[in-house]
Design a protein around this motif. Sequence first.
Motif, mmCIF file in Angstrom:
data_model
loop_
_atom_site.group_PDB
_atom_site.id
_atom_site.type_symbol
_atom_site.label_atom_id
_atom_site.label_comp_id
_atom_site.label_asym_id
_atom_site.label_seq_id
_atom_site.Cartn_x
_atom_site.Cartn_y
_atom_site.Cartn_z
ATOM 1 N N ARG A 191 0.826 -1.218 0.000
ATOM 2 C CA ARG A 191 0.000 0.000 0.000
ATOM 3 C C ARG A 191 0.858 1.265 0.000
ATOM 4 O O ARG A 191 0.542 2.242 -0.679
ATOM 5 N N GLU A 192 1.936 1.249 0.773
ATOM 6 C CA GLU A 192 2.819 2.416 0.827
ATOM 7 C C GLU A 192 3.450 2.673 -0.547
ATOM 8 O O GLU A 192 3.494 3.812 -1.013
ATOM 9 N N LEU A 193 3.929 1.623 -1.186
ATOM 10 C CA LEU A 193 4.550 1.788 -2.502
ATOM 11 C C LEU A 193 3.532 2.235 -3.541
ATOM 12 O O LEU A 193 3.840 3.088 -4.394
ATOM 13 N N LEU A 194 2.330 1.695 -3.489
ATOM 14 C CA LEU A 194 1.296 2.119 -4.430
ATOM 15 C C LEU A 194 0.894 3.581 -4.199
ATOM 16 O O LEU A 194 0.577 4.302 -5.153
ATOM 17 N N THR A 195 0.925 4.011 -2.956
ATOM 18 C CA THR A 195 0.622 5.410 -2.656
ATOM 19 C C THR A 195 1.675 6.331 -3.258
ATOM 20 O O THR A 195 1.355 7.364 -3.844
ATOM 21 N N TRP A 196 2.939 5.935 -3.137
ATOM 22 C CA TRP A 196 4.015 6.730 -3.754
ATOM 23 C C TRP A 196 3.842 6.764 -5.273
ATOM 24 O O TRP A 196 4.003 7.808 -5.903
ATOM 25 N N GLU A 197 3.510 5.629 -5.863
ATOM 26 C CA GLU A 197 3.335 5.559 -7.315
ATOM 27 C C GLU A 197 2.163 6.437 -7.753
ATOM 28 O O GLU A 197 2.242 7.162 -8.729
ATOM 29 N N GLU A 198 1.082 6.392 -7.004
ATOM 30 C CA GLU A 198 -0.101 7.185 -7.340
ATOM 31 C C GLU A 198 0.174 8.679 -7.186
ATOM 32 O O GLU A 198 -0.268 9.489 -8.003
ATOM 33 N N PHE A 199 0.912 9.047 -6.146
ATOM 34 C CA PHE A 199 1.252 10.452 -5.929
ATOM 35 C C PHE A 199 2.065 10.978 -7.110
ATOM 36 O O PHE A 199 1.810 12.063 -7.613
ATOM 37 N N GLY A 200 3.043 10.176 -7.543
ATOM 38 C CA GLY A 200 3.746 10.469 -8.789
ATOM 39 C C GLY A 200 4.844 11.507 -8.749
ATOM 40 O O GLY A 200 5.306 11.946 -9.798
ATOM 41 N N TYR A 201 5.282 11.907 -7.569
ATOM 42 C CA TYR A 201 6.337 12.903 -7.478
ATOM 43 C C TYR A 201 7.493 12.394 -6.632
ATOM 44 O O TYR A 201 7.298 11.696 -5.638
ATOM 45 N N ARG A 202 8.696 12.739 -7.055
ATOM 46 C CA ARG A 202 9.887 12.443 -6.258
ATOM 47 C C ARG A 202 10.029 13.561 -5.236
ATOM 48 O O ARG A 202 10.105 14.732 -5.594
ATOM 49 N N LEU A 203 10.042 13.186 -3.992
ATOM 50 C CA LEU A 203 10.248 14.170 -2.932
ATOM 51 C C LEU A 203 11.670 14.031 -2.421
ATOM 52 O O LEU A 203 12.303 12.978 -2.586
ATOM 53 N N GLY A 204 12.176 15.049 -1.776
ATOM 54 C CA GLY A 204 13.560 15.047 -1.319
ATOM 55 C C GLY A 204 13.922 13.883 -0.427
ATOM 56 O O GLY A 204 15.039 13.389 -0.453
ATOM 57 N N GLY A 205 12.974 13.395 0.363
ATOM 58 C CA GLY A 205 13.284 12.334 1.301
ATOM 59 C C GLY A 205 12.870 10.959 0.845
ATOM 60 O O GLY A 205 12.573 10.105 1.653
ATOM 61 N N ASN A 206 12.861 10.679 -0.462
ATOM 62 C CA ASN A 206 12.373 9.387 -0.922
ATOM 63 C C ASN A 206 13.457 8.331 -1.039
ATOM 64 O O ASN A 206 13.221 7.271 -1.587
ATOM 65 N N ALA A 207 14.656 8.582 -0.528
ATOM 66 C CA ALA A 207 15.736 7.605 -0.638
ATOM 67 C C ALA A 207 15.356 6.287 0.028
ATOM 68 O O ALA A 207 15.660 5.212 -0.499
ATOM 69 N N LEU A 208 14.681 6.336 1.161
ATOM 70 C CA LEU A 208 14.267 5.123 1.853
ATOM 71 C C LEU A 208 13.289 4.319 0.998
ATOM 72 O O LEU A 208 13.409 3.098 0.892
ATOM 73 N N VAL A 209 12.352 4.977 0.376
ATOM 74 C CA VAL A 209 11.362 4.296 -0.452
ATOM 75 C C VAL A 209 12.052 3.616 -1.634
ATOM 76 O O VAL A 209 11.766 2.454 -1.947
ATOM 77 N N MET A 210 12.972 4.290 -2.282
ATOM 78 C CA MET A 210 13.645 3.696 -3.428
ATOM 79 C C MET A 210 14.583 2.564 -3.006
ATOM 80 O O MET A 210 14.733 1.589 -3.731
#
Length: 73
Positions: A35-54
């Motif tokens: 769900r967290e990954l799908l939320t990031w995908e749906e949001f569609g923007y790279r934010l400064g703190g997304n290193a953990l997600v990637m």
Amino acid sequence: MDPVPMDHHEKMRLRAAAFRATRLYPGPVGELVSRELLTWEEFGYRLGGNALVMRLVDQVLKSPLERTQEAAA
């Protein structure tokens, strides 16, 4: 700092990792990660703190599935 839109390839990696997470981690952990990954995908923007997600995406996509999980897929 302005948010930068993700390109199609990044979104597809997030979606693939979300699907794979439910097979790697059955139950609530896999569902939460998915769900967290799908939320990031749906949001569609790279934010400064997304290193953990990637890093999470990389780990999920590189982790081997057990034979029984591969057969069920």
